[in-house]
Design an enzyme around this catalytic site. Sequence first.
Site, PDB file in Angstrom:
ATOM      1  NE  ARG A   1      -4.005  -2.129   1.760  1.00 34.16           N
ATOM      2  CZ  ARG A   1      -4.723  -2.588   0.738  1.00 34.16           C
ATOM      3  NH1 ARG A   1      -4.792  -1.895  -0.377  1.00 34.16           N
ATOM      4  NH2 ARG A   1      -5.385  -3.716   0.831  1.00 34.16           N
ATOM      5  CG  ASP A   2       1.463   5.549  -2.331  1.00 31.51           C
ATOM      6  OD1 ASP A   2       1.550   6.463  -1.476  1.00 31.51           O
ATOM      7  OD2 ASP A   2       2.047   5.596  -3.425  1.00 31.51           O
ATOM      8  CB  ILE A   3       3.110   5.787   3.026  1.00 31.15           C
ATOM      9  CG1 ILE A   3       4.058   6.655   2.206  1.00 31.15           C
ATOM     10  CG2 ILE A   3       3.737   4.448   3.385  1.00 31.15           C
ATOM     11  CD1 ILE A   3       5.291   7.111   2.979  1.00 31.15           C
TER      12      ILE A   3
ATOM     13  CG  ASN B   1       4.282   8.554 -12.187  1.00 27.63           C
ATOM     14  OD1 ASN B   1       3.416   8.670 -13.041  1.00 27.63           O
ATOM     15  ND2 ASN B   1       4.032   8.671 -10.905  1.00 27.63           N
TER      16      ASN B   1
ATOM     17  CG  HIS C   1       7.062   2.916  -8.220  1.00 27.36           C
ATOM     18  ND1 HIS C   1       8.256   3.567  -8.506  1.00 27.36           N
ATOM     19  CD2 HIS C   1       6.166   3.886  -7.926  1.00 27.36           C
ATOM     20  CE1 HIS C   1       8.084   4.867  -8.359  1.00 27.36           C
ATOM     21  NE2 HIS C   1       6.826   5.097  -8.028  1.00 27.36           N
TER      22      HIS C   1
ATOM     23  CG  HIS D   1       1.674   4.915  -8.781  1.00 29.62           C
ATOM     24  ND1 HIS D   1       1.712   5.429  -7.504  1.00 29.62           N
ATOM     25  CD2 HIS D   1       2.839   5.273  -9.376  1.00 29.62           C
ATOM     26  CE1 HIS D   1       2.845   6.084  -7.336  1.00 29.62           C
ATOM     27  NE2 HIS D   1       3.553   6.005  -8.465  1.00 29.62           N
TER      28      HIS D   1
END
Length: 119
Positions: free
Chosen positions: A30-32, A88, A101, A103
């Site tokens: 999970r993205d912070i 990105n 990575h 998203h």
Amino acid sequence: MGSDCLFCRIVAGEIPATVVRETDTTLAFRDIDPKAPVHVLVIPKEHYADVATLAQGDPTLAADVLATSAAVAEDEGLLGDGFRLMFNTGAYGGQEVFHVHAHLLGGAPLGPMLARDLG
């Protein structure tokens, strides 16, 4: 990569992350700072700076990242309404961590691809 790569340190277990899926070659967590109700980062465990380098250097590993992304989307219940998978790359692409990575974003309508009109 050296100890200065944030995602390599997560893979090594030096920095905690909320892992949602792990394979022999990939890690999804999970993205912070989530930008959607579901915001998961999917990375190869091996260091590649960006998606172009990964695709050219190891197409099989690139496919593993996509397969893990699809599995996470299914696990998170995103297949019915859809999701966005975004890489990105470089300064103009908004890349902040130079370990490739994806998203994985979903769980609500995401709106347009870009926040502003570039026209």
